[in-house]
Every structure is written in structure tokens, then in C-alpha cells.
Design an enzyme around this catalytic site. Structure first.
Site, PDB file in Angstrom:
ATOM      1  CE1 TYR A 293      -4.233   1.616   1.342  1.00 30.35           C
ATOM      2  CE2 TYR A 293      -2.616   3.386   1.939  1.00 30.35           C
ATOM      3  CZ  TYR A 293      -4.240   2.845   1.862  1.00 30.35           C
ATOM      4  OH  TYR A 293      -4.935   3.986   2.103  1.00 30.35           O
ATOM      5  CE1 TYR A 344      -5.023   5.500  -0.861  1.00 31.88           C
ATOM      6  CE2 TYR A 344      -7.091   6.934  -0.983  1.00 31.88           C
ATOM      7  CZ  TYR A 344      -5.990   6.434  -0.292  1.00 31.88           C
ATOM      8  OH  TYR A 344      -6.005   6.379   1.173  1.00 31.88           O
TER       9      TYR A 344
END
Ligand SMILES: [Zn+2]
Lengths: 394, 146
Positions: A293, A344
């Protein structure tokens, strides 16, 4: 003696999907509709009826209420509805862990993990508080101009880089790798918008050490993943992709207010990663491909270190474009383009890509993937990680 | 030029309604740095909490410490988030730790040239920045190299 108290090998991914990924505010669909589209897409990908779903798992206070989704889908027997606490994307693999727990314990038979975001509809991340007054913890940071996630986390990354002599080029390699992979991924918002070292170096600072290209995008869209019991592994067109391990957590006083956790320059994974490998019964050297991430590249760097994939003092040698982008590199990273260059989707897109690598369906497929790891939401608390495995890993 | 480090217009800090950090803000107004100290085990604690994380006593006091510290980490901010900082240009935020109080930390700005080199481990001393033209007035603790 076998340990029954584990998620290892007890659930399998039946299907995954994402909606079209949009730049922030550009989704023509409402957020709830995006959630429904991703969930129906995952059902179609699995080849199951949406009415088979009996559980929902999400994170970061997703606004698409599972009871409303169950009503919309006409589900007869809702058995599981779970929200992983914590902000940011720290809950993506944690939501997967909760779903796998429900499957493993028999609470539910078919759980969908999902995340939907339409920031145009509901307002933006990363914006400063613009009310007249501030109190509580923000009163101790925002009057000094420290108010956005980038500003919160740059402070941690600067400390880590100082302690371990990490250079800017290591962060740059993470960004370049993501953009490199996005050029092969038609789903990626940055598809057709390549990045090179010069463009990165010339981009503006957001907050040192983060250039513009060290920061995640802001997007609209939704992603979903369906878990079912491992007994059904052969019921689908995909090769089996098992959950070997998934869990969440954080270290001692990680949430101490006003930046007071004693161990500060960290991605928060130091206590999580050993438990992750223990449950999966794999070692760091077994990891074939990693989705990590990126809220900011510095978080990826520390996540990789704290998952034992690179020694803290060897970051400058390890984080190169070559090492991060090919089957022969040390650690193929963020092969969809990730949060930086694909979308995202609060990190759930990384879990979807982790599964596709096991299935052999990535747009940047790594050779012979058996162990595929995902780390979610560095530097927040709690954070979470998961490891997917092929049939050969069981 | 403003007499304050950052341009005016940011949200005004106030003690939280339940009183947990009131002693801190009241202290700043009198040029004192006051943080939490457990009356039972004498450990220092910050940010404020209702419970001592060491001994689980609810008997937490507030005590003055010398406003000197060490830069634990820092950052130079370039991209303005808040509209009030649109014309600010770069500015420096520091995380300052207090060896004299169990290494607890506070956030502040480092006064001086925003482009100055930043050094972890540098000693700093506090500067009480009184904002007298707001309603209510308030004080921030800022830092300069010692
Ligand atoms: Zn105590």
C-alpha cells in the site's frame, strides 16, 4: 498436532472485480452504485449468483451499509457484517482477515470484501480542517500547519531515512515501478502517462521527502473480492488462490496522541509481520510478489523492511527499478500500478492484484507465483497484511 | 509581515470541552510548558490521557517542565493544505522530544529561515507565541535552535 486456530488454507478466493477507476470526482455513478457494481462484478467473475452472498466485510467506515446492500441484492440470509476499525487503508487486509475468519469458523459461507469511494460525492481526503476552532489532538498539530496525511507521515519517514541513511532515489524507485507497471494495465488511471526519473526529480515537493509522485492518487471507484470455504476451491474457473494468512495490529502505543509512540519511524508492521509469516508458514524469502500500500512511497519502503524483505540499512541498494519490476528482480512490487498509478481504491485494488498474480492473470504477470503478499495502510494503526497462496503452498 | 510564524487564519486551538488538556493551554498563556505527570508512579505522559499507561492510575497531575528539547524529527512543508497558507511558502514543522520528561514529544514550528538545514538531534528552546488578536486569544509553543 495441527493448530486449528488459524486461517491458513481454510478459505479461497472465488472472484474479484473492480469498477472502472476514475479520477476523484469523475465517477458518473453514486458511491453506493459503485459498490453494487463491484460486488456484482465479483459474483460474475466467480460464476455465482449474488444471492449466494451471506456476509460483508469492509473497513475505514465505508458508507455502503451491508444491510442496504443485502436488501438491494435480495439476500435471504445475511450472516456476517463486519467493519474493521481504523482509518486510511490499514484495514484492507484486515477486512479480508475478518471475512476469512467468518468462513473459517462457519459463521458464513460466502463473504464479500469490498470498498467503494466517490470523493466527489462525499468530500476529499487530505484536506485541512477549515473550521474556526480546533480542539483535542488536532489542536496540538494543526496550528503548526501539520494537518494532512502527507504531513503526518513525512515526519515518520524522515526519522526512518535519517536512522538508516536512506536516499531519495529509494523512494523514487518505488514510484517509478508503479508507473512502469501501470503502462501495461489498461485499468490504471495512469495508463498512457509514464513517469521517468527526470520527471520525478523535477516534480514539486508536497512535503519533504515526498515529491508529488510519492503521493497516492485520489480516485472514485469500487473493488470487491469474494471468499468461500476451501472445500469449494475447485468449483471455479480460476486456479485455487488460498488465504494463507491475514491479520492486523500495531505495536506498543502506536496510537499514543500527538506523535508520541516510542517507536516512531515505522510503518507499524513490526509486530504484525512475524505473526503473518507464522500463520502462513512461509518465510520472507518465499514471497514471489508483493503489493504494498502506497499512501506515500516512504510507507512502502518501511513496510518492505518490516516484513523482512530488505535489511533497513540496505534500502539504497535494494530499491531500484530493476529489482522492483521484473521476475528476475529481487521483489516485483505493485504490479498493477498500485495506489500511485492504477487507482487509490483505498488499497483493496492491491489485494485484487495479489490474487490475480496467483491466478496468472496480472497485466504484469510474474513467473511461477505461489506466494503473493499484500501489505495494507502503512503508518496508521492498526495496519494489516495478508498472504495468498497457490495450491502448491498447502 | 505577520509577527507569527504562520500566516493568520488557521483554526484557533481551544482546550477540549472535557478539560483533559486545559492545564497545557492555560500554562502556555503564562509562558509555561505544563504536561501530564502521574501522581502515582511519577511517569510523564503526553498527549494527555485520563489514565496513566504505566501504572493505570487515574490520578494524573500536570507539572511544568523546562521548555527545552531536542529535534526528534522534522519536515519542510511546501504544498499548502489550508487556504490560509496559500501564500505562506515553505515552512518547517518539528517534533520535539523532552529528555527531561521521559522523552515525550510535542509538535511545533522551527522559527527562522524556512530553508535552513534541518538536523535531527539538534537542541532547541521554546518560544511562546501569543496570539492576541483572535477571540479567544491563545498561545503556541514554537522552537528555535538553542
Ligand atoms: Zn502512573
Amino acid at each position: 498436532m495441527s493448530n486449528n486456530r488459524t486461517l491458513r488454507g481454510k478459505s479461497v478466493v472465488a472472484g474479484v472485480a473492480e469498477t472502472t477507476y476514475y479520477k476523484r470526482g469523475e465517477s458518473p455513478d453514486a458511491e453506493f452504485k459503485l459498490a453494487l457494481k463491484a460486488i456484482l462484478g465479483a459474483c460474475e467473475n466467480a460464476g455465482i449468483s449474488p444471492k449466494e452472498i451471506d456476509g460483508f466485510s469492509s473497513y475505514s467506515n465505508d458508507r455502503s451499509d451491508p444491510s442496504r446492500i443485502a436488501a438491494a441484492l435480495g439476500i435471504h440470509d445475511l450472516r456476517f457484517a463486519s467493519m474493521q476499525w481504523g482509518g486510511g487503508g490499514g484495514g484492507a487486509s484486515g477486512a479480508l482477515a475478518n471475512a476469512a475468519s467468518a468462513i473459517s469458523t462457519g459463521m458464513a459461507e460466502c463473504v464479500v470484501v469490498f470498498r467503494a469511494l466517490a470523493q466527489g460525492q462525499f468530500g476529499r481526503f487530505g484536506q485541512g480542517r477549515q473550521s474556526k476552532f480546533t480542539s483535542g489532538e488536532p489542536a496540538h498539530t494543526s496550528p503548526f500547519g501539520l494537518m494532512s496525511p502527507a504531513q503526518m507521515f513525512a515526519m515518520k519517514v524522515n526519522r526512518f531515512m535519517h536512522d538508516h541513511g536512506v536516499k531519495q532515489e529509494a523512494l523514487r524507485a518505488i514510484s517509478l515501478a508503479a508507473y512502469h507497471h501501470a503502462q501495461n494495465n489498461p485499468r490504471a488511471v495512469m495508463h498512457g502517462r509514464p513517469l521517468d526519473a527526470e520527471k520525478y526529480d523535477n516534480s514539486r515537493w508536497i512535503v519533504e521527502p515526498f515529491h508529488l509522485y510519492d503521493c497516492c492518487q485520489e480516485n472514485d471507484g469500487a473493488a470487491a473480492m469474494i471468499l468461500v470455504p476451501a472445500e469449494r476451491a475447485k468449483d471455479f474457473d480460476h486456479p485455487p488462490c488460498y488465504v494463507l494468512s491475514a491479520l492486523s495490529g500495531s505495536h506498543y502505543r502506536a496510537g499514543a496522541p500527538v506523535h508520541n509512540t516510542p517507536d516512531y519511524g515505522t510503518s507499524t508492521f513490526k509486530t504484525v509481520a512475524p505473526r503473518l509469516y507464522d500463520m502462513a508458514q512461509v518465510k520472507p524469502s518465499d514471497v514471489d510478489v508483493l503489493q504494498s500500500y502506497e499512501n506515500f512511497t516512504g510507507g512502502v519502503l518501511m513496510s518492505v523492511v518490516e516484513h523482512g524483505l530488505c535489511a533497513p540499512d540496505e534500502c539504497n541498494e535494494f530499491f531500484t527499478l530493476e529489482n522492483l519490476t521484473s521476475s528476475s528482480g529481487k521483489l516485483p512490487l505493485n504490479t498493477s500500478g498500485g495506489n500511485l498509478a492504477e487507482c487509490y481504491m483505498h488499497g483493496l485494488g492491491l489485494n485484487v492484484e495479489g490474487v490475480r498474480q496467483v491466478w496468472g492473470e496480472s497485466t504484469n504477470q510474474i513467473k511461477d507465483v505461489n506466494v503473493s503478499m499484500v501489505t495494507s495502510g502503512p503508518m496508521v494503526t492498526p495496519v494489516s497484511s495478508c498472504i495468498f497462496g497457490s495450491e502448491a503452498t498447502l | 509581515m505577520s509577527e507569527y510564524y504562520l500566516n493568520p487564519g488557521l483554526a484557533i486551538p481551544r482546550a477540549q470541552a472535557d478539560g483533559l488538556d486545559k492545564a497545557y493551554w492555560d500554562g502556555l498563556a503564562e509562558d509555561k510548558l505544563i504536561i501530564q505527570r502521574c501522581l502515582s508512579c511519577k511517569g510523564w505522559q503526553w498527549g494527555p490521557e485520563w489514565l496513566c499507561h504505566r501504572c493505570h492510575s487515574f490520578d494524573l497531575g500536570y507539572e511544568e517542565i523546562e521548555s527545552t528539547g531536542v529535534i526528534y524529527s522534522h519536515e519542510r512543508v511546501w504544498h499548502p493544505i489550508h487556504p490560509a497558507l496559500k501564500d505562506q511558502g515553505p515552512y518547517v514543522v518539528v517534533l520535539v522530544e523532552f529528555p527531561q520528561a521521559d522523552y515525550v514529544r510535542v509538535v511545533g514550528n522551527l522559527l527562522g529561515d524556512p530553508l535552513q538545514p534541518l538536523e535531527i538531534g539538534a537542541k532547541v528552546k521554546g518560544v511562546f507565541e501569543h496570539h492576541t488578536d483572535t477571540d479567544p486569544v491563545y498561545t503556541l509553543l514554537q522552537w528555535q535552535l538553542a
